[in-house]
Design a protein around this motif. Structure first.
Motif, PDB file in Angstrom:
ATOM      1  N   GLY A  38       0.908  -1.221   0.112  1.00  0.00           N
ATOM      2  CA  GLY A  38       0.160   0.095  -0.118  1.00  0.00           C
ATOM      3  C   GLY A  38       0.744   1.294   0.051  1.00  0.00           C
ATOM      4  N   ILE A  39       2.036   1.180   0.249  1.00  0.00           N
ATOM      5  CA  ILE A  39       3.025   2.430   0.069  1.00  0.00           C
ATOM      6  C   ILE A  39       3.574   2.190  -1.149  1.00  0.00           C
ATOM      7  CG2 ILE A  39       4.964   3.460   1.197  1.00  0.00           C
ATOM      8  CD1 ILE A  39       4.570   2.273   3.693  1.00  0.00           C
ATOM      9  N   GLU A  40       3.376   3.600  -1.919  1.00  0.00           N
ATOM     10  CA  GLU A  40       3.720   3.854  -2.968  1.00  0.00           C
ATOM     11  C   GLU A  40       5.190   4.490  -3.212  1.00  0.00           C
ATOM     12  OE1 GLU A  40       2.023   2.673  -5.487  1.00  0.00           O
ATOM     13  OE2 GLU A  40       0.350   1.976  -4.387  1.00  0.00           O
ATOM     14  N   ARG A  41       5.914   3.850  -4.424  1.00  0.00           N
ATOM     15  CA  ARG A  41       7.083   4.708  -4.753  1.00  0.00           C
ATOM     16  C   ARG A  41       6.955   6.204  -4.930  1.00  0.00           C
ATOM     17  NH1 ARG A  41      11.135   2.334  -9.308  1.00  0.00           N
ATOM     18  NH2 ARG A  41      12.903   4.293  -9.222  1.00  0.00           N
ATOM     19  N   ILE A  42       7.862   6.844  -4.708  1.00  0.00           N
ATOM     20  CA  ILE A  42       7.855   8.290  -4.726  1.00  0.00           C
ATOM     21  C   ILE A  42       7.807   8.678  -6.476  1.00  0.00           C
ATOM     22  CG2 ILE A  42      10.235   8.923  -4.939  1.00  0.00           C
ATOM     23  CD1 ILE A  42       9.751  11.427  -3.166  1.00  0.00           C
ATOM     24  N   GLN A  43       7.156   9.612  -6.880  1.00  0.00           N
ATOM     25  CA  GLN A  43       6.948   9.840  -8.223  1.00  0.00           C
ATOM     26  C   GLN A  43       8.096  10.472  -9.027  1.00  0.00           C
ATOM     27  OE1 GLN A  43       3.218  11.613  -8.839  1.00  0.00           O
ATOM     28  NE2 GLN A  43       2.201   9.932  -8.041  1.00  0.00           N
ATOM     29  N   GLU A  44       8.975  11.059  -8.301  1.00  0.00           N
ATOM     30  CA  GLU A  44      10.282  11.737  -8.992  1.00  0.00           C
ATOM     31  C   GLU A  44      11.117  11.959  -8.061  1.00  0.00           C
ATOM     32  OE1 GLU A  44       9.453  15.617 -10.364  1.00  0.00           O
ATOM     33  OE2 GLU A  44       7.890  16.189  -8.362  1.00  0.00           O
ATOM     34  N   PRO A  45      12.661  12.021  -8.814  1.00  0.00           N
ATOM     35  CA  PRO A  45      13.745  11.974  -7.811  1.00  0.00           C
ATOM     36  C   PRO A  45      13.492  13.314  -6.772  1.00  0.00           C
ATOM     37  CG  PRO A  45      14.341  11.521  -9.864  1.00  0.00           C
ATOM     38  CD  PRO A  45      13.072  11.649  -9.931  1.00  0.00           C
ATOM     39  N   THR A  46      13.995  13.237  -5.642  1.00  0.00           N
ATOM     40  CA  THR A  46      13.901  14.311  -4.748  1.00  0.00           C
ATOM     41  C   THR A  46      14.773  14.056  -3.490  1.00  0.00           C
ATOM     42  OG1 THR A  46      11.509  13.963  -4.794  1.00  0.00           O
ATOM     43  CG2 THR A  46      12.019  15.431  -3.116  1.00  0.00           C
ATOM     44  N   ARG A  47      15.269  15.107  -3.116  1.00  0.00           N
ATOM     45  CA  ARG A  47      16.306  15.021  -2.034  1.00  0.00           C
ATOM     46  C   ARG A  47      15.686  14.696  -0.911  1.00  0.00           C
ATOM     47  NH1 ARG A  47      17.374  19.318  -5.233  1.00  0.00           N
ATOM     48  NH2 ARG A  47      19.456  19.960  -5.824  1.00  0.00           N
ATOM     49  N   GLY A  59       1.822  15.105   5.174  1.00  0.00           N
ATOM     50  CA  GLY A  59       1.207  13.853   5.634  1.00  0.00           C
ATOM     51  C   GLY A  59       1.500  12.684   4.587  1.00  0.00           C
ATOM     52  N   THR A  60       2.098  13.024   3.584  1.00  0.00           N
ATOM     53  CA  THR A  60       2.125  11.934   2.656  1.00  0.00           C
ATOM     54  C   THR A  60       3.010  10.621   3.065  1.00  0.00           C
ATOM     55  OG1 THR A  60       4.199  13.301   1.561  1.00  0.00           O
ATOM     56  CG2 THR A  60       2.080  13.568   0.572  1.00  0.00           C
ATOM     57  N   SER A  61       2.960   9.466   2.300  1.00  0.00           N
ATOM     58  CA  SER A  61       3.908   8.315   2.687  1.00  0.00           C
ATOM     59  C   SER A  61       4.392   7.839   1.182  1.00  0.00           C
ATOM     60  CB  SER A  61       3.079   7.359   3.193  1.00  0.00           C
ATOM     61  OG  SER A  61       2.573   7.965   4.438  1.00  0.00           O
ATOM     62  N   PHE A  62       5.570   7.609   1.235  1.00  0.00           N
ATOM     63  CA  PHE A  62       6.323   6.720   0.101  1.00  0.00           C
ATOM     64  C   PHE A  62       7.368   5.954   0.232  1.00  0.00           C
ATOM     65  CE2 PHE A  62       7.197  11.179   0.288  1.00  0.00           C
ATOM     66  CZ  PHE A  62       8.667  11.479   0.555  1.00  0.00           C
ATOM     67  N   TYR A  63       8.027   5.120  -0.341  1.00  0.00           N
ATOM     68  CA  TYR A  63       9.285   4.682  -0.261  1.00  0.00           C
ATOM     69  C   TYR A  63      10.095   5.123  -1.465  1.00  0.00           C
ATOM     70  CZ  TYR A  63       8.247   1.028  -3.894  1.00  0.00           C
ATOM     71  OH  TYR A  63       8.251   0.502  -5.249  1.00  0.00           O
ATOM     72  N   THR A  64      11.324   5.025  -1.590  1.00  0.00           N
ATOM     73  CA  THR A  64      12.283   5.496  -2.345  1.00  0.00           C
ATOM     74  C   THR A  64      13.432   4.625  -2.552  1.00  0.00           C
ATOM     75  OG1 THR A  64      13.718   6.631  -1.069  1.00  0.00           O
ATOM     76  CG2 THR A  64      11.974   7.964  -1.769  1.00  0.00           C
ATOM     77  N   LEU A  65      13.972   4.252  -3.874  1.00  0.00           N
ATOM     78  CA  LEU A  65      15.059   3.222  -4.226  1.00  0.00           C
ATOM     79  C   LEU A  65      16.126   4.400  -4.451  1.00  0.00           C
ATOM     80  CD1 LEU A  65      13.419   0.895  -6.800  1.00  0.00           C
ATOM     81  CD2 LEU A  65      13.550   0.931  -4.366  1.00  0.00           C
ATOM     82  N   VAL A  66      17.403   4.098  -4.568  1.00  0.00           N
ATOM     83  CA  VAL A  66      18.455   4.808  -4.868  1.00  0.00           C
ATOM     84  C   VAL A  66      18.432   5.769  -6.098  1.00  0.00           C
ATOM     85  CG1 VAL A  66      19.769   3.199  -6.110  1.00  0.00           C
ATOM     86  CG2 VAL A  66      21.169   4.953  -4.934  1.00  0.00           C
ATOM     87  N   GLU A  67      17.646   5.536  -7.061  1.00  0.00           N
ATOM     88  CA  GLU A  67      17.718   6.394  -8.134  1.00  0.00           C
ATOM     89  C   GLU A  67      16.868   7.247  -7.770  1.00  0.00           C
ATOM     90  OE1 GLU A  67      15.812   2.480  -9.656  1.00  0.00           O
ATOM     91  OE2 GLU A  67      17.352   3.345  -8.236  1.00  0.00           O
ATOM     92  N   ASP A  68      15.825   7.259  -6.697  1.00  0.00           N
ATOM     93  CA  ASP A  68      14.858   8.352  -6.423  1.00  0.00           C
ATOM     94  C   ASP A  68      15.488   9.431  -5.634  1.00  0.00           C
ATOM     95  OD1 ASP A  68      12.803   6.726  -7.576  1.00  0.00           O
ATOM     96  OD2 ASP A  68      12.654   5.364  -5.998  1.00  0.00           O
ATOM     97  N   GLN A  69      16.834   9.200  -5.087  1.00  0.00           N
ATOM     98  CA  GLN A  69      17.493   9.951  -3.904  1.00  0.00           C
ATOM     99  C   GLN A  69      18.382  10.933  -4.906  1.00  0.00           C
ATOM    100  OE1 GLN A  69      17.410  10.242  -0.683  1.00  0.00           O
ATOM    101  NE2 GLN A  69      16.002   8.558  -0.231  1.00  0.00           N
ATOM    102  N   LYS A  70      17.659  12.190  -5.176  1.00  0.00           N
ATOM    103  CA  LYS A  70      18.261  13.212  -5.862  1.00  0.00           C
ATOM    104  C   LYS A  70      19.667  13.826  -5.252  1.00  0.00           C
ATOM    105  CE  LYS A  70      17.008  17.277  -8.498  1.00  0.00           C
ATOM    106  NZ  LYS A  70      15.943  18.377  -9.026  1.00  0.00           N
ATOM    107  N   CYS A  71      19.728  13.639  -4.059  1.00  0.00           N
ATOM    108  CA  CYS A  71      21.027  14.103  -3.522  1.00  0.00           C
ATOM    109  C   CYS A  71      21.996  12.821  -3.254  1.00  0.00           C
ATOM    110  CB  CYS A  71      21.109  14.907  -2.140  1.00  0.00           C
ATOM    111  SG  CYS A  71      22.378  15.134  -1.356  1.00  0.00           S
ATOM    112  N   LYS A  72      22.855  12.466  -4.045  1.00  0.00           N
ATOM    113  CA  LYS A  72      23.853  11.511  -3.967  1.00  0.00           C
ATOM    114  C   LYS A  72      24.680  10.974  -2.563  1.00  0.00           C
ATOM    115  CE  LYS A  72      22.123  10.364  -8.051  1.00  0.00           C
ATOM    116  NZ  LYS A  72      20.849   9.731  -8.121  1.00  0.00           N
TER     117      LYS A  72
END
Length: 228
Positions: A38-47, A59-72
């Protein structure tokens, strides 16, 4: 500690400390299979700092993978990837004029807390009072007075001192998440250039990262000290 208790703590902390925004639950997972349904992946790369700010305010919820993390750099300190060599050696900050010498920059970056590289496959973010998972770390953002009250609550039962370990670099990622995740100790941090520039964190706000192990005692002490 079960999910219902986690959510109650989130609501209680927000009420007792009069926080304007939600405490943010953060979980570092070693497999995407650990992501709750039920927790969706973030829609665009973000810091990462922006993610924390978005969750606490909307109050949003999401998960991120490495490519979603804009700040390396943020992705690296949270264990999603190796840190770029130039950043790890301080060359990036030295060229930006943040340090007088390359050695000063190098020494600073060598002390930045890091989760072991590639040990994390995803990061999940959610308001604590709505959490669908048991967090590893909770990040609270508030005024210095609120940070004082939180610190006093954390020391209510055992005493001691609060860790304020920061350099004004890699703040909400290294100080706010990696340090409490790795050490099991809370960490107060004042923010960094990136988190101040790319978020709506106010000039009169700072942050604290709290590991799961201290969350229940914090809530209990908060109610006894400031709940009346």
């Amino acid at each position: 500690m079960d999910i219902d208790n986690i959510r109650k703590i989130g609501s209680d902390l927000k009420k007792v400390y009069k926080l304007k925004t939600s405490p943010v639950a953060v979980k570092l997972v070693s497999s995407t299979q650990e992501i709750p349904e039920g927790i969706e992946r973030i829609q665009e790369p973000t810091r990462h700092c922006q993610m924390i700010d978005n969750v606490r305010q909307t109050g949003t919820s999401f998960y991120t993978l490495v490519e979603d993390q804009k700040c390396k750099g943020g992705a690296a300190v949270m264990g999603l990837r190796e840190m770029d060599g130039k950043l790890a050696k301080g060359e990036v900050y030295y060229k930006l004029g943040a340090f007088e010498t390359s050695n000063a920059a190098r020494r600073t970056m060598q002390k930045v807390p890091r989760v072991p590289a590639d040990s994390v496959k995803a990061v999940i973010y959610e308001p604590l009072e709505k959490a669908e998972f048991i967090p590893d770390v909770v990040v609270l953002i508030g005024t210095p007075k609120q940070m004082m009250q939180i610190s006093q609550s954390l020391l209510y039962k055992q005493g001691g001192r609060i860790n304020a370990d920061f350099a004004g670099k890699q703040s909400l990622c290294a100080d706010g998440v990696a340090e409490p995740y790795m050490s099991g100790q809370v960490c107060v941090t004042v923010g960094c250039g990136g988190s101040r520039k790319h978020t709506q964190i106010n000039e009169d706000e700072m942050a604290i990262g709290i590991p799961l192990e201290q969350l229940e005692d914090l809530a209990d002490s908060a109610e006894k000290m400031f709940g009346k």
